[in-house]
Design a protein around this motif. Structure first.
Motif, PDB file in Angstrom:
ATOM      1  N   SER A  38       3.875  26.776 -12.359  1.00 25.15           N
ATOM      2  CA  SER A  38       3.090  27.142 -13.549  1.00 25.15           C
ATOM      3  C   SER A  38       1.752  26.425 -13.528  1.00 25.15           C
ATOM      4  O   SER A  38       1.333  25.829 -14.510  1.00 25.15           O
ATOM      5  CB  SER A  38       3.862  26.803 -14.823  1.00 25.15           C
ATOM      6  N   THR A  39       1.084  26.456 -12.402  1.00 22.85           N
ATOM      7  CA  THR A  39      -0.239  25.850 -12.299  1.00 22.85           C
ATOM      8  C   THR A  39      -1.238  26.687 -13.075  1.00 22.85           C
ATOM      9  O   THR A  39      -0.989  27.867 -13.346  1.00 22.85           O
ATOM     10  CB  THR A  39      -0.671  25.746 -10.828  1.00 22.85           C
ATOM     11  N   PRO A  40      -2.404  26.142 -13.433  1.00 22.28           N
ATOM     12  CA  PRO A  40      -3.368  26.893 -14.252  1.00 22.28           C
ATOM     13  C   PRO A  40      -3.863  28.181 -13.606  1.00 22.28           C
ATOM     14  O   PRO A  40      -4.284  29.089 -14.295  1.00 22.28           O
ATOM     15  CB  PRO A  40      -4.518  25.889 -14.428  1.00 22.28           C
ATOM     16  N   ASP A  41      -3.829  28.241 -12.284  1.00 21.89           N
ATOM     17  CA  ASP A  41      -4.316  29.453 -11.631  1.00 21.89           C
ATOM     18  C   ASP A  41      -3.271  29.972 -10.645  1.00 21.89           C
ATOM     19  O   ASP A  41      -3.498  30.083  -9.469  1.00 21.89           O
ATOM     20  CB  ASP A  41      -5.660  29.216 -10.936  1.00 21.89           C
ATOM     21  N   ASP A  42      -2.100  30.271 -11.157  1.00 29.47           N
ATOM     22  CA  ASP A  42      -1.008  30.789 -10.333  1.00 29.47           C
ATOM     23  C   ASP A  42      -1.496  31.953  -9.484  1.00 29.47           C
ATOM     24  O   ASP A  42      -2.254  32.806  -9.949  1.00 29.47           O
ATOM     25  CB  ASP A  42       0.135  31.274 -11.227  1.00 29.47           C
ATOM     26  N   GLU A  43      -0.997  32.018  -8.254  1.00 33.42           N
ATOM     27  CA  GLU A  43      -1.381  33.090  -7.346  1.00 33.42           C
ATOM     28  C   GLU A  43      -0.307  34.163  -7.309  1.00 33.42           C
ATOM     29  O   GLU A  43       0.828  33.907  -6.934  1.00 33.42           O
ATOM     30  CB  GLU A  43      -1.620  32.546  -5.933  1.00 33.42           C
ATOM     31  N   LEU A  69      -3.648  33.064 -16.946  1.00 38.81           N
ATOM     32  CA  LEU A  69      -4.632  32.855 -15.890  1.00 38.81           C
ATOM     33  C   LEU A  69      -3.972  32.878 -14.521  1.00 38.81           C
ATOM     34  O   LEU A  69      -2.959  32.228 -14.294  1.00 38.81           O
ATOM     35  CB  LEU A  69      -5.335  31.511 -16.109  1.00 38.81           C
ATOM     36  N   HIS A  70      -4.584  33.629 -13.603  1.00 37.68           N
ATOM     37  CA  HIS A  70      -3.989  33.769 -12.280  1.00 37.68           C
ATOM     38  C   HIS A  70      -5.038  34.172 -11.255  1.00 37.68           C
ATOM     39  O   HIS A  70      -6.135  34.621 -11.595  1.00 37.68           O
ATOM     40  CB  HIS A  70      -2.867  34.823 -12.298  1.00 37.68           C
ATOM     41  N   THR A  71      -4.692  33.996  -9.988  1.00 38.84           N
ATOM     42  CA  THR A  71      -5.435  34.589  -8.885  1.00 38.84           C
ATOM     43  C   THR A  71      -4.463  35.509  -8.149  1.00 38.84           C
ATOM     44  O   THR A  71      -3.326  35.689  -8.577  1.00 38.84           O
ATOM     45  CB  THR A  71      -5.976  33.518  -7.915  1.00 38.84           C
ATOM     46  N   HIS A  72      -4.896  36.088  -7.042  1.00 33.00           N
ATOM     47  CA  HIS A  72      -4.004  36.933  -6.249  1.00 33.00           C
ATOM     48  C   HIS A  72      -4.458  36.899  -4.812  1.00 33.00           C
ATOM     49  O   HIS A  72      -5.648  36.735  -4.522  1.00 33.00           O
ATOM     50  CB  HIS A  72      -3.970  38.362  -6.779  1.00 33.00           C
ATOM     51  N   GLN A 110      -8.361  35.273 -13.267  1.00 30.30           N
ATOM     52  CA  GLN A 110      -8.325  36.256 -14.338  1.00 30.30           C
ATOM     53  C   GLN A 110      -7.188  36.000 -15.308  1.00 30.30           C
ATOM     54  O   GLN A 110      -6.106  35.577 -14.924  1.00 30.30           O
ATOM     55  CB  GLN A 110      -8.137  37.667 -13.733  1.00 30.30           C
ATOM     56  N   GLU A 111      -7.451  36.265 -16.578  1.00 32.19           N
ATOM     57  CA  GLU A 111      -6.378  36.416 -17.547  1.00 32.19           C
ATOM     58  C   GLU A 111      -6.678  37.680 -18.353  1.00 32.19           C
ATOM     59  O   GLU A 111      -7.823  38.132 -18.427  1.00 32.19           O
ATOM     60  CB  GLU A 111      -6.241  35.192 -18.464  1.00 32.19           C
TER      61      GLU A 111
END
Length: 325
Positions: A38-43, A69-72, A110-111
């Motif tokens: 559950s990091t701030p920018d989960d991938e 909030l996430h990346t991919h 992005q969120e």
């Protein structure tokens, strides 16, 4: 948007039913390899959203819940079929309206705010290698503008990791998107990937004709300048100059030169020369216009200089190029 497509995309999914039944968070197992992270920018992992070796897939955007909030680790683009959705990308708030396209590279953070039942969007998840074939369709339209657009969509850019296109009033693009959605709804054919690669190629061919519809981040001054500059070179190559462009955008030529070099690895002179010579090649191959007239048409009043420049870049004279084309 075609009503039949909306009827197919609108029904509540099992994931959304769980949300309406009280789930307070997204089902992480559908998106992340490590459920407990559950990091701030989960991938978001492509292996979760792209299955069976697919290079591209599509799914309706999940409604009724805040997507954190996430990346991919893939390229994503979103097409707004109906209503609107609100995205916060790299700290900037973007509201997508019906007919808009949003592209994000692998570095965008992005969120997404909760969407209502009638806010229908589709997410396309694409692995970078998918673009190899799609962008090969653009070779005949090779230009610095094309290269810069491709770079923005597929690679990390220090000034922006997303682009959005306000193209709801461009029928050709809307038709392409509807066709692509049809291709991917319930399609198990082994041919679908080739069809979609061609469709993406057609999409980008049309987007290159409408770069005035591209939206960029308010913080991405470089992107804004580059799109203006490359459109300027594409349309005004005959008489283009850095001084003229700097006056049109009220920016110092030295600052512009640094932005151009940083974003393309080339100088203004090199970009302009490339455009002029590529246009000359096109005219030599497809018309009977004299070489002297072509020289003037592309911006070189000194025909001898044009000949030397052409030979230096292509290893042959304009006449030999024409004879061998």
């Amino acid at each position: 948007m075609n009503k039949k497509i909306l009827e197919i995309l609108n029904p509540i999914t099992d994931e959304e039913k769980a949300i309406l039944d009280g789930a307070e968070h997204i089902n992480r197992n559908l998106y992340y390899s490590d459920e407990k992270s559950s990091t701030p920018d989960d991938e978001i992992d492509s292996s979760r959203v792209l299955q069976d070796g697919k290079l591209i897939d599509m799914r309706p955007h999940v409604r009724f819940i805040h997507f954190p909030l996430h990346t991919h680790n893939y390229v994503e683009f979103i097409y707004m079929c109906q209503g609107e959705t609100t995205h916060i990308i790299d700290g900037q708030r973007i509201v997508l309206k019906e007919g808009d396209l949003l592209f994000m590279n692998q570095h965008a953070r992005q969120e997404i705010l909760p969407a209502g039942e009638n806010d229908i969007a589709v997410n396309f998840m694409i692995l970078p290698e998918f673009f190899d074939t799609a962008f090969s369709m653009l070779e005949k339209n090779e230009s610095p503008l094309r290269d810069f657009l491709v770079s923005c969509l597929t690679k990390k850019n220090a000034d922006g990791n997303f682009l959005y296109f306000k193209v709801s009033d461009i029928p050709q693009i809307q038709n392409i998107m509807e066709n692509m959605i049809w291709n991917m709804i319930g399609t198990d054919s082994t041919d679908y990937q080739n069809v979609n690669q061609v469709t993406i190629g057609l999409l980008f061919l049309n987007l290159l004709k409408h770069t005035e519809s591209i939206g960029v981040s308010r913080t991405s001054y470089d992107q804004e300048i580059m799109f203006k500059l490359l459109r300027y070179i594409d349309t005004d190559y005959r008489d283009a100059s850095l001084t003229s462009f700097s006056n049109s955008v009220s920016e110092d030529p030295y600052v512009l030169s640094r932005i151009i070099k940083k974003n393309t690895g080339s100088t203004f002179k090199e970009l302009l020369q490339s455009k002029r010579l590529n246009k000359a090649q096109e005219l030599l191959k497809n018309t009977n216009i004299s070489i002297a007239d072509i020289s003037v048409m592309v911006g070189y009043d000194n025909t001898s200089f044009f000949h030397r420049l052409f030979r230096r870049n292509f290893g042959c004279s304009p006449r030999d190029f024409r004879l061998n084309s």
